[in-house]
Design a protein around this motif. Structure first.
Motif, PDB file in Angstrom:
ATOM      1  N   TYR A 148       0.832  -1.206   0.000  1.00  0.00           N
ATOM      2  CA  TYR A 148       0.000   0.000   0.000  1.00  0.00           C
ATOM      3  C   TYR A 148       0.865   1.254   0.000  1.00  0.00           C
ATOM      4  N   MET A 149       1.942   1.240   0.781  1.00  0.00           N
ATOM      5  CA  MET A 149       2.835   2.408   0.838  1.00  0.00           C
ATOM      6  C   MET A 149       3.529   2.612  -0.501  1.00  0.00           C
ATOM      7  N   LEU A 150       3.873   1.500  -1.148  1.00  0.00           N
ATOM      8  CA  LEU A 150       4.503   1.597  -2.470  1.00  0.00           C
ATOM      9  C   LEU A 150       3.524   2.246  -3.453  1.00  0.00           C
ATOM     10  N   TYR A 151       2.295   1.772  -3.377  1.00  0.00           N
ATOM     11  CA  TYR A 151       1.220   2.327  -4.219  1.00  0.00           C
ATOM     12  C   TYR A 151       1.089   3.828  -3.988  1.00  0.00           C
ATOM     13  N   ALA A 152       0.976   4.220  -2.706  1.00  0.00           N
ATOM     14  CA  ALA A 152       0.829   5.642  -2.384  1.00  0.00           C
ATOM     15  C   ALA A 152       2.079   6.416  -2.787  1.00  0.00           C
TER      16      ALA A 152
END
Lengths: 177, 286
Positions: free
Chosen positions: A115-119
């Protein structure tokens, strides 16, 4: 609360926070904290891609209205919305997760790191395009790169804080695939 | 024909992206050079109203600072009162009035209109300030704007009924004429888009005597600002290798971070000057 109402409330709240809180925090002239585009990160999986881009345009244009500089944020948001489905396609772990859950979050993306990579990637795209359009008229590459990286870091930090404070409960919807 | 439709269907999202981006870039290019569009006036009224509400809260927290600023301003004005100066000869009497001509035949040229700052930005590369006063309250386009300490703030670019937009000095298109106090050299004051409260002055030749700490005033050569309003002080002198000019870094006299009240300056002779210039131009062209 229905999805539509929830998203309208989010839209208004994020714009207000961006304009009346974050735009008034002058951390440093290199760093501009942005959070409003979180709205696009949280838009439901199932939304049509062109509709996503149109919503993103509306969001960016609203912020531009407050900044009296139409175009900049709208352009960045549209690009962000365009790349969003690609990233979801790459990062989502198992088949059908985008059907089982409503919108992107740490749970539906299969962990905090994806999720952090996505964001992170989307924030970088947004900032890079925004500052590129601004710097285009000034032409200083290093200033642009440093500003993009620093602002991305601060925005990501803000996103993490928002995720921790407002934990969104994602229900697993069975029988939807 | 069928292939074209297939192509459009296949790349519909990408085409939508290109279309929206093109529209955004059109907006950027269009609005940066030309601030007069009707849409921006409507946008002004709407965002201005929301900004006013938010400013009410913000204003409350800054009351103390605003008070101090007003007290200072009052002090300065009281010291200029005619009553404070004694004239040795009582045969003449000075009268200053707010009508266009006073009894000595002096004509009023500059009129100050106070306005409240409704919203302000410093962090973007093109910064604008919104004032809660518009054409219904006598603000006109292209008027100069100063802060209570007579430091230059910017120029009015857009006026709606109750609000007006000021292009602050912290805008990449902002360009005003400034004069060094010691040597009297005149140059252009611009902003490089980097640090707020730091301005650049160009067009000062290298033979000019520039000293760190020198004051830069408005030159009074443009019909926008009267002579002698403070723009900033010289902070750093860099000699430009490619030209015969200095690049001077200025510390702005105005603190753009804490603007609450400003004054718009109306020039009542502006139309006359502009008409004259227009005539002169027409003569050359014909």
């Amino acid at each position: 609360m229905s999805t539509l109402v929830k998203n309208i409330v989010r839209f208004i709240l994020l714009i207000l926070v961006q304009v009346f809180v974050l735009d008034r925090i002058h951390l440093h002239y290199m760093v501009t904290p942005y959070i409003y585009f979180l709205f696009i990160l949280w838009v439901p999986f199932q939304l049509n891609r062109t509709a996503q881009m149109l919503i993103a345009f509306a969001l960016g244009f609203t912020l531009d209205g407050f900044r009296h500089n139409p175009g900049f944020h709208a352009a960045a948001c549209v690009l962000l919305a365009y790349f969003r489905p690609f990233l979801i396609g790459i990062l989502i772990p198992q088949e059908g997760a985008d059907h089982n859950y409503e919108e992107p979050s740490a749970k539906s993306m299969g962990g905090f790191m994806p999720y952090m990579l996505y964001a992170g990637v989307l924030t970088l795209i947004h900032h890079a395009w925004l500052f590129f359009l601004e710097a285009w008229q000034l032409g200083n590459i290093w200033y642009f790169v440093i500003k993009t990286l620093l602002s991305t870091a601060i925005s990501l930090l803000l996103i993490i804080i928002v995720e921790l404070i407002f934990s969104r409960k994602q229900q697993f919807r069975t029988n939807t695939v | 024909m069928r292939n074209i439709f297939l192509f459009i269907r296949r790349y519909f999202h990408f085409l939508a992206l290109l279309l929206l981006q093109a529209f955004c870039i059109y907006l950027i290019v269009h609005y940066n050079t030309y601030h007069n569009a009707v849409a921006s006036v409507y946008m002004n009224e709407i965002t201005g109203k929301i900004n006013t509400q938010a400013n009410k809260i913000d204003y409350y927290f800054q009351l103390k600072k605003t008070n101090e600023q007003l007290a200072k301003d009052n002090e300065r004005l009281r010291n200029q009162l005619k009553a404070d100066f004694e004239r040795p000869d009582t045969a003449t009497k000075m009268v200053t009035d707010s009508i266009a001509y006073d009894t000595l035949g002096n004509r009023r040229k500059w009129r100050y209109l106070s306005a409240k700052v409704v919203s302000n930005s410093v962090s973007a590369q093109n910064n604008f300030i919104v004032l809660g006063r518009g054409w219904a309250q006598q603000i006109k386009k292209d008027e100069g704007v100063v802060d209570p300490n007579n430091g230059v703030v910017g120029i009015v670019t857009d006026v709606s009924e109750n609000f007006s937009v000021v292009m602050s000095l912290l805008h990449k298109d902002s360009k005003i004429s400034g004069k060094l106090k010691k040597s009297g050299d005149v140059g252009q004051v611009i902003w490089d888009g980097k640090e707020p409260n730091r301005l650049l002055m160009s067009d000062i030749r290298k033979s000019a005597k520039v000293i760190k700490g020198d004051t830069v005033y408005t030159s009074g050569f443009t019909p926008t600002f009267p002579y002698g309003l403070m723009i900033g002080t010289v902070d750093e002198i860099i000699s430009d290798k490619s030209t015969n000019n200095y690049i001077i870094k200025l510390k702005s006299a105005t603190n753009f971070f804490s603007l609450q009240y400003v004054y718009a300056i109306e020039n009542s002779q502006k139309e006359e000057i502009n008409r004259l210039l227009e005539n002169a131009k027409n003569k050359i062209n014909n």
